[in-house]
Design a protein around this motif. Structure first.
Motif, PDB file in Angstrom:
ATOM      1  N   TYR A  43     -89.031  13.211   4.828  1.00  0.00           N
ATOM      2  CA  TYR A  43     -88.728  12.543   6.577  1.00  0.00           C
ATOM      3  C   TYR A  43     -89.279  11.187   6.090  1.00  0.00           C
ATOM      4  O   TYR A  43     -90.363  10.880   5.509  1.00  0.00           O
ATOM      5  N   ILE A  47     -92.437  10.759  11.765  1.00  0.00           N
ATOM      6  CA  ILE A  47     -91.752  11.196  12.481  1.00  0.00           C
ATOM      7  C   ILE A  47     -93.047  12.473  11.747  1.00  0.00           C
ATOM      8  O   ILE A  47     -93.202  13.711  12.854  1.00  0.00           O
ATOM      9  N   ILE A  51     -95.039  15.576  13.275  1.00  0.00           N
ATOM     10  CA  ILE A  51     -95.234  16.752  13.615  1.00  0.00           C
ATOM     11  C   ILE A  51     -96.435  17.410  13.288  1.00  0.00           C
ATOM     12  O   ILE A  51     -96.518  18.335  13.704  1.00  0.00           O
ATOM     13  N   GLU A  54     -98.413  17.259  15.987  1.00  0.00           N
ATOM     14  CA  GLU A  54     -98.032  18.357  17.431  1.00  0.00           C
ATOM     15  C   GLU A  54     -98.416  19.599  16.476  1.00  0.00           C
ATOM     16  O   GLU A  54     -99.066  20.742  17.725  1.00  0.00           O
ATOM     17  N   ILE A  79     -83.099  22.375  32.011  1.00  0.00           N
ATOM     18  CA  ILE A  79     -82.634  21.035  31.435  1.00  0.00           C
ATOM     19  C   ILE A  79     -81.315  21.428  31.692  1.00  0.00           C
ATOM     20  O   ILE A  79     -80.644  22.159  31.198  1.00  0.00           O
TER      21      ILE A  79
ATOM     22  N   LEU B 109     -89.634  20.659  21.258  1.00  0.00           N
ATOM     23  CA  LEU B 109     -88.131  20.632  20.831  1.00  0.00           C
ATOM     24  C   LEU B 109     -87.798  19.577  19.567  1.00  0.00           C
ATOM     25  O   LEU B 109     -85.911  19.774  19.547  1.00  0.00           O
ATOM     26  N   ALA B 110     -88.728  18.930  19.066  1.00  0.00           N
ATOM     27  CA  ALA B 110     -87.771  17.496  17.653  1.00  0.00           C
ATOM     28  C   ALA B 110     -87.953  18.999  16.852  1.00  0.00           C
ATOM     29  O   ALA B 110     -87.834  18.310  15.648  1.00  0.00           O
ATOM     30  N   ALA B 111     -88.941  19.716  16.696  1.00  0.00           N
ATOM     31  CA  ALA B 111     -89.027  20.597  14.983  1.00  0.00           C
ATOM     32  C   ALA B 111     -89.223  22.077  15.510  1.00  0.00           C
ATOM     33  O   ALA B 111     -90.022  22.766  15.094  1.00  0.00           O
ATOM     34  N   ILE B 127     -86.621  17.969  13.101  1.00  0.00           N
ATOM     35  CA  ILE B 127     -84.982  16.849  12.919  1.00  0.00           C
ATOM     36  C   ILE B 127     -85.609  15.276  13.033  1.00  0.00           C
ATOM     37  O   ILE B 127     -86.560  14.932  13.959  1.00  0.00           O
ATOM     38  N   PHE B 132     -84.193  14.763  22.175  1.00  0.00           N
ATOM     39  CA  PHE B 132     -85.073  15.997  22.468  1.00  0.00           C
ATOM     40  C   PHE B 132     -86.233  16.081  22.109  1.00  0.00           C
ATOM     41  O   PHE B 132     -86.486  15.615  20.960  1.00  0.00           O
ATOM     42  N   LEU B 134     -90.660  16.349  21.512  1.00  0.00           N
ATOM     43  CA  LEU B 134     -91.775  16.523  20.832  1.00  0.00           C
ATOM     44  C   LEU B 134     -92.898  17.783  21.471  1.00  0.00           C
ATOM     45  O   LEU B 134     -93.724  18.371  21.336  1.00  0.00           O
TER      46      LEU B 134
END
Lengths: 79, 146
Positions: A43, A47, A51, A54, A79, B109-111, B127, B132, B134
């Motif tokens: 990756y 990015i 993640i 998060e 959405i 929504l990114a993962a 992704i 979309f 995080l």
């Protein structure tokens, strides 16, 4: 951290089955080719870091009192 | 089997309630087994509770109960590694982050988390290129949703 200097077209072996190839250097951009076993996930660092951060934030707080309110949450398609 | 949980107390669960994440999740690479729980019947909310770490749990949503056009590309190789295919498509979930209040919760929504419900395996998909985010506010009508 090990730091090595390579020229375009030269390679680095990481262990026995990961090969990094410097494909092209153009100004600030360096294109790198990666051959690795498919179970090795590759990756872009920023990015992946985002993640990780998060996920760590998402690990639930111990206090679950507010979660009872989820019963009242309307399901909406937004959405 | 018994699973200790800080939030849910002692859980007496069946083996088939356990999802294996062969690669863990980013930030939690060593945690490979989670109990999968519905919040309530028919609820769009779910929990993952680590089998080995009583303190580690996540809230997840079923995105298709909230969003009409959430979509992403999946790498066939990765899908095959956890036994997913056209014949055995994934269930999709997104991890929620609650910072202050439920009203401002965001979903990643990114993962998305992809689940092979047949073989009880799962993976969090990273992704690289997606429109979309995080942190998507689940309830955007609420002020201060960011």
């Amino acid at each position: 951290m090990l730091v090595l200097t390579r020229k375009p077209g030269e390679r680095l072996m990481i262990g026995d089955n990961i090969v990094l190839t410097v494909v092209e250097v153009k100004g600030d951009n360096i294109r790198i080719g990666i051959d690795a076993p498919r179970e090795v996930k590759v990756y872009r660092g920023e990015i992946y870091d985002a993640i990780v951060a998060e996920n760590r934030q998402a690990a639930l707080a111990t206090d679950l009192t507010g979660l009872d309110k989820l019963k009242a949450v309307d399901v909406k398609k937004t959405i | 089997m018994l699973v200790q949980s800080t939030r849910f107390g002692e859980l007496d669960i069946e083996e088939d309630q356990v999802l294996e994440f062969p690669y863990g999740m980013p930030g939690f690479a060593e945690e490979k087994k989670y109990v999968f729980m519905e919040y309530q019947p028919e609820s769009p909310f779910y929990f993952l509770q680590s089998v080995t770490d009583a303190n580690l749990a996540f809230l997840m949503i079923d995105p298709f109960k909230f969003f009409n056009d959430y979509e992403f590309a999946m790498d066939d190789t990765l899908l095959a590694e956890i036994g997913l295919s056209d014949e055995n498509p994934p269930l999709v979930f997104n991890i929620a982050t609650i910072k202050d209040t439920l009203a401002t919760m965001t979903v990643n929504l990114a993962a998305p988390v992809l689940v092979n419900s047949r073989d009880r395996k799962a993976v969090q998909l990273v992704i690289e290129k997606t429109e979309f985010p995080l942190r998507y506010p689940l309830f955007p009508a609420v002020e201060g949703g960011k």
